[in-house]
Design an enzyme around this catalytic site. Structure first.
Site, PDB file in Angstrom:
ATOM      1  N   HIS A  20      68.436  31.851  38.284  1.00  0.00           N
ATOM      2  CA  HIS A  20      69.725  31.519  37.234  1.00  0.00           C
ATOM      3  C   HIS A  20      69.231  30.525  36.292  1.00  0.00           C
ATOM      4  CE1 HIS A  20      73.362  33.587  38.967  1.00  0.00           C
ATOM      5  NE2 HIS A  20      72.295  33.585  40.027  1.00  0.00           N
ATOM      6  N   CYS A  65      69.118  37.632  37.694  1.00  0.00           N
ATOM      7  CA  CYS A  65      69.527  37.758  39.121  1.00  0.00           C
ATOM      8  C   CYS A  65      70.153  39.195  39.127  1.00  0.00           C
ATOM      9  CB  CYS A  65      70.491  36.726  39.471  1.00  0.00           C
ATOM     10  SG  CYS A  65      70.465  36.820  41.323  1.00  0.00           S
ATOM     11  N   GLU A 111      70.873  29.247  33.911  1.00  0.00           N
ATOM     12  CA  GLU A 111      72.070  28.668  33.253  1.00  0.00           C
ATOM     13  C   GLU A 111      72.871  27.352  34.230  1.00  0.00           C
ATOM     14  OE1 GLU A 111      72.102  31.292  34.931  1.00  0.00           O
ATOM     15  OE2 GLU A 111      74.043  31.175  36.104  1.00  0.00           O
TER      16      GLU A 111
END
Ligand code: GLN
Length: 198
Positions: free
Chosen positions: A171, A79, A173
């Site tokens: 993302h 990102c 994570e």
């Protein structure tokens, strides 16, 4: 193997945890000396203008230019991290590394409220679709011939790599899935053995 996670903004703890679950030691990077003994770096999402400004202020941009000079220090930008790795940026252009031959359009997927999650097919990972979370994500526009697309969403490339550098607009994570971190660690292993790092 020791991987640095840029710890200026964003999901630092989640990236540290995913990296460790994927089998490497993970350390926070704020200052140039934190890069010592790392074999690769993850740059989390956040606000690319702020992150770039602080990286420049802390001397991290210069330190990373030095660290990447032999082209054998992998970096994964997610990102805002993608924006910091993009050669060209549409929108306010932050201080950045610019190693990946792409043009990134900031906030091209809309506002915070337009954040979304999709199951992405990522052939390089195999198996189930990857749960990808987009938060005010950048779009990849122009892509140079040296860049390999790894995943697309609605006709736009959202994950790509060029040499030791990996970028994703989303993302990785924010779910329990660690396959992208595993993929990055493999890349680090490959660039430090095949390409002969000490
Ligand atoms: N919109 C941010 C930027 O332009 C990136 C958003 C993110 O990293 N989740 O820097």
């Amino acid at each position: 193997m020791r991987i640095g996670v840029l710890a200026i903004q964003g999901d630092v703890r989640e990236h540290l945890r995913h990296t460790e679950r994927a089998g490497a030691e993970a350390v926070e990077v704020r200052l140039p000396r934190d890069l010592e003994n790392t074999q690769g770096l993850i740059m989390p999402g956040g606000e690319s203008t702020t992150i770039g400004m602080l990286m420049a202020e802390y001397g991290l941009i210069d330190a990373l230019r030095e660290r990447t000079r032999d082209g054998r220090y992998p970096i994964y930008g997610t990102c805002a991290g993608l924006i910091l790795l993009a050669k060209d940026v549409v929108g306010k252009s932050p201080a950045r590394l610019g190693y990946v031959d792409i043009e990134a359009s900031r906030n091209a997927y809309g506002r915070q409220v337009a954040s979304f999650e999709v199951g992405l097919d990522i052939p390089a990972l195999g198996g189930e679709p990857f749960p990808a979370v987009f938060i005010r994500a950048p779009k990849i526009g122009r892509m140079g011939p040296g860049v390999t697309p790894l995943a697309s969403y609605q006709g736009d490339v959202v994950m790509a790599e060029q040499g030791p550098y990996l970028v994703s607009a989303f993302h990785p994570e924010m779910s329990a899935d660690i396959r992208i971190h595993q993929y990055f660690l493999k890349k680090v292993e490959q660039w430090s053995t095949v390409h002969g790092v000490s």
